[in-house]
Write a protein that holds these residues in place. Structure first.
Motif, PDB file in Angstrom:
ATOM      1  N   LEU A   1      38.056  31.738  50.830  1.00 21.23           N
ATOM      2  CA  LEU A   1      37.914  33.178  51.058  1.00 21.23           C
ATOM      3  C   LEU A   1      37.111  33.825  49.942  1.00 21.23           C
ATOM      4  N   VAL A   2      37.462  33.549  48.693  1.00 21.49           N
ATOM      5  CA  VAL A   2      36.738  34.142  47.558  1.00 21.49           C
ATOM      6  C   VAL A   2      35.311  33.608  47.498  1.00 21.49           C
ATOM      7  N   THR A   3      35.135  32.317  47.777  1.00 20.50           N
ATOM      8  CA  THR A   3      33.783  31.751  47.763  1.00 20.50           C
ATOM      9  C   THR A   3      32.879  32.459  48.758  1.00 20.50           C
ATOM     10  N   LEU A   4      33.366  32.675  49.977  1.00 17.16           N
ATOM     11  CA  LEU A   4      32.552  33.338  50.997  1.00 17.16           C
ATOM     12  C   LEU A   4      32.323  34.806  50.658  1.00 17.16           C
ATOM     13  N   VAL A   5      33.335  35.483  50.126  1.00 12.44           N
ATOM     14  CA  VAL A   5      33.176  36.896  49.777  1.00 12.44           C
ATOM     15  C   VAL A   5      32.111  37.055  48.693  1.00 12.44           C
ATOM     16  N   VAL A   6      32.180  36.240  47.643  1.00  6.68           N
ATOM     17  CA  VAL A   6      31.201  36.340  46.550  1.00  6.68           C
ATOM     18  C   VAL A   6      29.811  35.950  47.034  1.00  6.68           C
ATOM     19  N   ALA A   7      29.719  34.860  47.801  1.00  2.00           N
ATOM     20  CA  ALA A   7      28.417  34.386  48.249  1.00  2.00           C
ATOM     21  C   ALA A   7      27.774  35.362  49.232  1.00  2.00           C
ATOM     22  N   LEU A   8      28.525  35.815  50.235  1.00  2.00           N
ATOM     23  CA  LEU A   8      27.954  36.716  51.235  1.00  2.00           C
ATOM     24  C   LEU A   8      27.592  38.059  50.631  1.00  2.00           C
ATOM     25  N   THR A   9      28.415  38.561  49.714  1.00  2.00           N
ATOM     26  CA  THR A   9      28.075  39.827  49.055  1.00  2.00           C
ATOM     27  C   THR A   9      26.814  39.672  48.209  1.00  2.00           C
ATOM     28  N   GLY A  10      26.724  38.582  47.460  1.00  2.00           N
ATOM     29  CA  GLY A  10      25.521  38.358  46.664  1.00  2.00           C
ATOM     30  C   GLY A  10      24.281  38.200  47.513  1.00  2.00           C
ATOM     31  N   ILE A  11      24.403  37.472  48.627  1.00  2.00           N
ATOM     32  CA  ILE A  11      23.257  37.280  49.520  1.00  2.00           C
ATOM     33  C   ILE A  11      22.844  38.593  50.161  1.00  2.00           C
ATOM     34  N   ALA A  12      23.835  39.355  50.661  1.00  2.00           N
ATOM     35  CA  ALA A  12      23.516  40.613  51.346  1.00  2.00           C
ATOM     36  C   ALA A  12      22.937  41.648  50.401  1.00  2.00           C
ATOM     37  N   ALA A  13      23.349  41.616  49.133  1.00  2.00           N
ATOM     38  CA  ALA A  13      22.853  42.620  48.182  1.00  2.00           C
ATOM     39  C   ALA A  13      21.558  42.189  47.508  1.00  2.00           C
ATOM     40  N   SER A  14      21.379  40.878  47.298  1.00  2.00           N
ATOM     41  CA  SER A  14      20.227  40.432  46.517  1.00  2.00           C
ATOM     42  C   SER A  14      18.911  40.591  47.257  1.00  2.00           C
ATOM     43  N   LEU A  15      18.904  40.414  48.584  1.00  3.38           N
ATOM     44  CA  LEU A  15      17.631  40.484  49.307  1.00  3.38           C
ATOM     45  C   LEU A  15      17.044  41.894  49.309  1.00  3.38           C
TER      46      LEU A  15
ATOM     47  N   PRO B   1      34.419  47.686  32.308  1.00 10.35           N
ATOM     48  CA  PRO B   1      35.488  48.679  32.094  1.00 10.35           C
ATOM     49  C   PRO B   1      35.228  49.608  30.918  1.00 10.35           C
ATOM     50  N   LEU B   2      34.485  49.137  29.898  1.00  8.81           N
ATOM     51  CA  LEU B   2      34.187  49.991  28.741  1.00  8.81           C
ATOM     52  C   LEU B   2      33.142  51.057  29.062  1.00  8.81           C
ATOM     53  N   LEU B   3      32.327  50.808  30.087  1.00 14.68           N
ATOM     54  CA  LEU B   3      31.254  51.741  30.436  1.00 14.68           C
ATOM     55  C   LEU B   3      31.675  52.764  31.483  1.00 14.68           C
ATOM     56  N   LEU B   4      32.816  52.553  32.120  1.00 12.84           N
ATOM     57  CA  LEU B   4      33.260  53.459  33.169  1.00 12.84           C
ATOM     58  C   LEU B   4      33.939  54.675  32.575  1.00 12.84           C
ATOM     59  N   PRO B   5      33.847  55.825  33.258  1.00 11.38           N
ATOM     60  CA  PRO B   5      34.550  57.018  32.771  1.00 11.38           C
ATOM     61  C   PRO B   5      36.058  56.844  32.834  1.00 11.38           C
ATOM     62  N   SER B   6      36.752  57.700  32.135  1.00 10.16           N
ATOM     63  CA  SER B   6      38.206  57.621  32.075  1.00 10.16           C
ATOM     64  C   SER B   6      38.806  57.825  33.465  1.00 10.16           C
ATOM     65  N   GLY B   7      39.765  56.979  33.809  1.00  9.10           N
ATOM     66  CA  GLY B   7      40.429  57.080  35.106  1.00  9.10           C
ATOM     67  C   GLY B   7      39.781  56.268  36.203  1.00  9.10           C
ATOM     68  N   VAL B   8      38.615  55.668  35.942  1.00 14.99           N
ATOM     69  CA  VAL B   8      37.910  54.865  36.947  1.00 14.99           C
ATOM     70  C   VAL B   8      37.991  53.406  36.528  1.00 14.99           C
ATOM     71  N   SER B   9      38.381  52.549  37.442  1.00 13.49           N
ATOM     72  CA  SER B   9      38.509  51.131  37.131  1.00 13.49           C
ATOM     73  C   SER B   9      38.084  50.293  38.331  1.00 13.49           C
ATOM     74  N   PHE B  10      37.494  49.129  38.048  1.00  8.58           N
ATOM     75  CA  PHE B  10      37.124  48.147  39.062  1.00  8.58           C
ATOM     76  C   PHE B  10      37.988  46.922  38.858  1.00  8.58           C
ATOM     77  N   ASN B  11      38.442  46.325  39.954  1.00  2.00           N
ATOM     78  CA  ASN B  11      39.214  45.098  39.805  1.00  2.00           C
ATOM     79  C   ASN B  11      38.293  43.935  39.458  1.00  2.00           C
ATOM     80  N   GLN B  12      38.920  42.807  39.137  1.00  6.34           N
ATOM     81  CA  GLN B  12      38.169  41.652  38.646  1.00  6.34           C
ATOM     82  C   GLN B  12      37.163  41.143  39.668  1.00  6.34           C
ATOM     83  N   LEU B  13      37.538  41.107  40.926  1.00  4.62           N
ATOM     84  CA  LEU B  13      36.640  40.597  41.960  1.00  4.62           C
ATOM     85  C   LEU B  13      35.434  41.509  42.124  1.00  4.62           C
ATOM     86  N   LEU B  14      35.649  42.819  42.116  1.00  4.46           N
ATOM     87  CA  LEU B  14      34.540  43.755  42.290  1.00  4.46           C
ATOM     88  C   LEU B  14      33.559  43.657  41.131  1.00  4.46           C
TER      89      LEU B  14
END
Length: 498
Positions: free
Chosen positions: A290-304, A349-362
């Protein structure tokens, strides 16, 4: 004398004689390619013996001496000294872990449904003869990511009013560009819509600096200034729609195009923030394929698309855009992917404004997308340079603008020329997804490695069996992409053959 000579002259065309037995057939092919010289014969015999020996050892390990059933490590241990091959019982017992990670068992139907929808939307788009490509493209690119996100996570996101305003501001700019595509749209109204969207951006920036009161609209919590930015974005969309409808007789068609971005954003927010009765599953419990496909498909869809924009930017005549594109490409190409993953995991996480966070996968998805986009940009730039200059001049002679020229004339030819390079980048990206294990994400390879630590399955052959299984899955996906690229190359080939 002439009558004597004519007896040796053919009066009709003779049928050609068959070639000698040593020059035709399978024996001739073997003789020519494998046994042409004594050295070739020796090398062929040695390599043939080695190939037979290696094939037999692999077959014996994977089939004859393998263990296919069992509930613990005892099934894969030699009791009386007999050799034990692959422990496929381990793969069978851990198959759920390798596929879903720690995703709840009762909710795994959501992962299965997501993968089924991916196949259902991808196959019609990949098969050239299937009609309705436009609708299928919208389902694959527009609808499927939204459906997959809600199914896999369960929805019920806490979305602040600032994000709502930001997304509607983006929709406002897209709606304005779509309205500008209508040549009859009054430019004055379009300028008003653009200024409203620009003011909304400034108000939203100020809202993150100055404190203000809180307002609640539906399930979203707005500050005073973020609510003003949201209303300005809505006003910009309304002006764009009015400008397009007032200048076109096809009201329904124009409204469908101009209002599609804000409607899509509204549907996205409702599905993400609404309660659809699905159990929330955090991304920390995702894993395996599941994680392999999510990372690969997101990278493919965004990189082109990002790579295409960066390639055009690097060839731009505007110095600022060209410089920014060059800096971006050279920076990301000069940093190893492992470093990018660490940077995305600990520096974002250090570059985001206060109160905004991204999880590890994102964070990993963001790093992989930017990294692969830099490589894709150079592949696309190579295709743009291979397009003859006459194609550019011919498009300009027809009166086409820059974006029309790129979309209709140049880019289709460039993409066709670099299909092998694009697919090669996709394959490399798919295999590089295994590196996310170093930042704590259990992809397919990470899930297999975690299975090695189970004391119930610790045997001498367990690691080899799990790694062979993971390697076969990676090969299956990469081989499929390679074969499809060859199919598209042959279909799109327009060269002249002698």
């Amino acid at each position: 004398m002439e009558e004597h000579v004519s007896a040796y002259v053919a009066r009709e065309q003779k049928k050609p004689l068959p070639p000698p037995p040593t020059e035709a057939g399978a024996l001739a092919v073997l003789r020519k390619n494998l046994f042409a010289t004594p050295l070739d014969s020796i090398v062929t015999i040695l390599l043939g013996l080695f190939s037979v020996w290696a094939a037999w050892r692999i077959f014996d390990w994977s089939v004859l001496s393998a263990v296919f059933t069992g509930s613990s490590r005892e099934a894969c241990l030699a009791g009386d000294g007999a050799p034990v091959g692959a422990c496929w019982a381990f793969v069978r017992a851990k198959f759920g872990l390798f596929t879903y990670g720690l995703y709840p068992v009762d909710e795994r139907w959501r992962v299965d449904l997501t993968m089924l929808l991916l196949v259902a939307f991808t196959l019609p788009f990949a098969i050239p003869r299937v009609p309705f490509k436009g609708l299928n493209l919208f389902l694959l690119v527009g609808a499927f990511p939204l459906i997959a996100l809600v199914l896999l996570t369960g929805g019920q996101f806490r979305i602040g009013g600032g994000w709502v305003a930001f997304m509607f501001i983006l929709a406002a700019f897209v709606s304005t560009m779509l309205a500008a595509g209508n040549l009859n749209a009054p430019p004055g109204w379009l300028r008003v819509a653009t200024w409203l969207a620009a003011i909304a951006v400034l108000v939203l920036i100020v809202s993150n600096i100055l404190p203000s009161g809180q307002f609640r609209l539906l399930v979203f919590s707005f500050t005073t200034l973020s609510l003003v930015a949201f209303l300005l974005a809505v006003a910009s969309i309304a002006v764009s729609a009015f400008a397009s409808v007032s200048s076109s007789g096809k009201h329904a068609s124009v409204l469908m195009h101009v209002l599609l971005p804000p409607l899509y954003v509204a549907a996205l927010l409702v599905l993400l923030a609404g309660d659809l009765g699905l159990q929330p599953v955090p991304t920390s419990r995702w894993g395996g394929l599941l994680v392999t496909l999510v990372v690969a498909l997101t990278g493919i869809a965004a990189s082109l698309p990002l790579g295409i924009l960066l390639a055009l930017g690097r060839r731009s005549h505007l110095p600022a855009i060209r410089l920014l594109s060059v800096v971006f490409i050279e920076f990301w190409r000069g940093v190893p992917l492992i470093t990018v993953l660490f940077m995305s995991a600990f520096m974002i996480p250090l570059l985001l404004p206060s109160g905004v966070s991204f999880n590890q996968l994102l964070r990993a998805l963001l790093g992989v997308a930017l990294f692969s986009a830099a490589y894709m940009a150079e592949v696309v730039r190579g295709g743009l340079q291979a397009v003859p200059k006459g194609q550019y001049e011919g498009a300009q002679a027809l009166g086409l603008g820059y974006w029309q020229m790129m979309r209709l004339v140049v880019m289709p030819q460039a993409i066709k020329l670099v299909i092998p390079g694009i697919v090669n980048t996709f394959i490399g990206l798919f295999k590089d997804t295994s590196l996310v294990y170093i930042i704590g994400l259990a992809d397919l390879l990470g899930a297999v490695r975690r299975g090695f630590s189970d004391p119930n399955w610790i045997t001498p052959t367990t690691p080899a069996s799990g790694l062979v299984f993971a390697g076969f899955v990676f090969w299956l996906f990469c081989f499929g992409m390679s074969r499809y690229s060859i199919f598209m190359e042959r279909r799109l080939e327009t060269g002249h053959k002698n």
